[in-house]
Design a protein around this motif. Structure first.
Motif, short mmCIF file in Angstrom:
data_model
loop_
_atom_site.label_atom_id
_atom_site.label_comp_id
_atom_site.label_asym_id
_atom_site.label_seq_id
_atom_site.Cartn_x
_atom_site.Cartn_y
_atom_site.Cartn_z
N HIS A 192 2.01 6.36 2.92
CA HIS A 192 1.30 7.40 3.67
C HIS A 192 -0.01 6.85 4.24
N ARG A 193 -0.71 6.05 3.46
CA ARG A 193 -1.93 5.42 3.95
C ARG A 193 -1.63 4.40 5.05
N THR A 194 -0.51 3.69 4.90
CA THR A 194 -0.15 2.72 5.93
C THR A 194 0.19 3.41 7.24
N ARG A 222 0.83 -1.20 0.00
CA ARG A 222 0.00 0.00 0.00
C ARG A 222 0.87 1.26 0.00
N ASP A 223 0.31 2.35 -0.49
CA ASP A 223 0.99 3.64 -0.39
C ASP A 223 1.41 3.86 1.07
N ASN A 231 -2.08 -3.85 0.20
CA ASN A 231 -3.39 -3.46 -0.30
C ASN A 231 -4.39 -4.57 -0.04
N ASP A 262 -1.16 6.18 8.23
CA ASP A 262 -2.47 6.52 8.78
C ASP A 262 -3.11 5.32 9.48
#
Length: 410
Positions: A153-155, A150-151, A246, A157
């Protein structure tokens, strides 16, 4: 044009209903049925059903006449082997977290293990053959998977939303370097954690996931997945690794491609899978089988971002092609939603083809040759020397056929 009888693989994670229902057999099946194999894999080749009632192995047929069965170009490129394997995969439980090598990595790994004298069927063998193993899965039912990093930045978060004190140092490690190198550092740290450290951290993560689900947080699906994996594989580092990947849900007809180095795990559902005819797997976790962390880290690709979802490129009425870079295979889908008045699809290829009917019935008519009716669950082998076949719906209902061919890439 000959009908196939295909092997069913009874792995423990398989479904007792999906493949049995597709084949028109007793439901539920006596044992879990995980994969239906269509092809010439040495481990379980399909069998050609001859008009006189006899059967012959597709592997033997291809080996005896590779040019006639595969065509000159395919036979030369793949050294007389059918380069792809088509499957129906039916998962009621998660498969192992795994990745596959590139062609170069596979050739090097195979040579290294051959030189070391490791038997090809040994449990600790990583490279039983010298070929790559790209894969594409296309959903027949809603299909759940973990695939690709996953990106970051999302991880970050996600990890912050869990608010686990012992996760904070790892979260900030990734926040300080939210890229492929940061993912590599964090993944390597987690996958090599001593078991006592894992046994201390994982319960805290699972408790946080329970709370997140109760509060309907933004990462509900990801947390539910971690909870399922934690219950099935307690104390497994792969549960932590799942936090980095993801979480995808494919709807029927949607597909995704797993290139070399892509870390993935299929979780639940039924799909058509096409892959290179190889057994090379590097496992990360969620399995009792052999895990070789140093070799896995040599193979993994830490490129990150959303996994592309392929819906099939329409190339003719009722014909959709799933384009990938794979040289070994190409998958296409023929579909007639109502089955009435649909135009035939011309199945033509310079190499071999396998057709699998997954809904309704279709009529196969070869130019100047015999006709054959293919019902749901049935499949047919078309060697390279066969003329083009016209595929059209039969029986008045909706019909669907998947076609496997060798890839056309350089």
């Amino acid at each position: 044009m000959e009908l196939l009888r295909n092997a069913v693989r009874p792995y423990a994670w398989g479904s007792r209903t999906a493949i049995a229902d597709l084949l028109g057999k007793q439901v539920p099946a006596p044992h879990p049925e995980a994969e239906l194999w269509l092809g010439a894999h040495p481990g379980d080749p399909s069998r050609l059903l001859r008009p006189d009632g006899t059967e012959v192995s597709l592997l033997e047929v291809v080996s005896a006449d590779p040019i006639g069965q595969l065509g000159p170009e395919c036979a030369r490129r793949w050294d007389g082997r059918l380069p792809f394997l088509l499957k129906v995969l039916a998962a009621d439980e998660p498969l192992s977290l795994q990745a596959h090598p590139s062609a170069r990595q596979a050739a090097e790994g195979f040579a290294r293990e051959e030189a070391a004298g490791i038997p090809r069927d040994a449990a600790n063998r990583n490279y039983p053959d010298p070929t790559a193993k790209p894969e594409l899965v296309c959903a027949l039912t809603e299909f759940d998977a973990l695939a690709g990093f996953r990106d970051p930045h999302r991880t970050v978060d996600l990890l912050r939303s869990l608010d686990v004190p012992d996760l904070a140092v790892y979260t900030e490690l990734l926040a300080a370097q939210p890229d492929a190198d940061g993912l590599r550092a964090l993944f390597t740290t987690w996958i090599t954690l001593p078991q006592p450290a894992l046994d201390g951290l994982l319960p805290q993560v699972l408790d946080a996931c329970v709370l997140h689900v109760k509060e309907h947080g933004d990462f509900d699906l990801e947390c539910r997945t971690v909870l399922e994996l934690g219950e099935a594989y307690p104390g497994d580092a792969g549960v932590l690794a799942a936090l980095l990947l993801n979480r995808i849900v494919l709807q029927p007809g949607e597909a995704t491609y797993m290139p070399a180095g892509n870390l993935h795990a299929y979780l639940r559902g039924t799909c058509v899978e096409i892959l290179a005819n190889s057994d090379n797997i590097l496992r990360c976790g969620l399995t009792p089988k052999h895990v070789d962390v140093p070799e896995l880290l040599r193979v993994l690709d830490f490129a990150c971002g959303d996994m592309p979802v392929l819906r099939g490129e329409p190339v003719a009425p009722h014909l959709y092609v799933y384009r990938t870079p794979a040289r070994e295979f190409e998958l296409s889908r023929m579909e007639w939603p109502d089955g009435h008045g649909g135009r035939p699809v011309r199945a033509e290829h310079r190499g071999p083809q396998i057709l699998l009917c997954t809904a309704g019935s279709v009529r196969l008519a070869s130019e100047g040759g015999p006709e054959l009716c293919l019902h749901r669950g049935q499949s047919v082998w078309l060697p390279a020397t066969d003329p083009a076949v016209l595929v059209s719906p039969a029986g008045g209902g909706a019909a669907q056929v998947f076609r496997a061919t060798a890839g056309t890439g350089s």
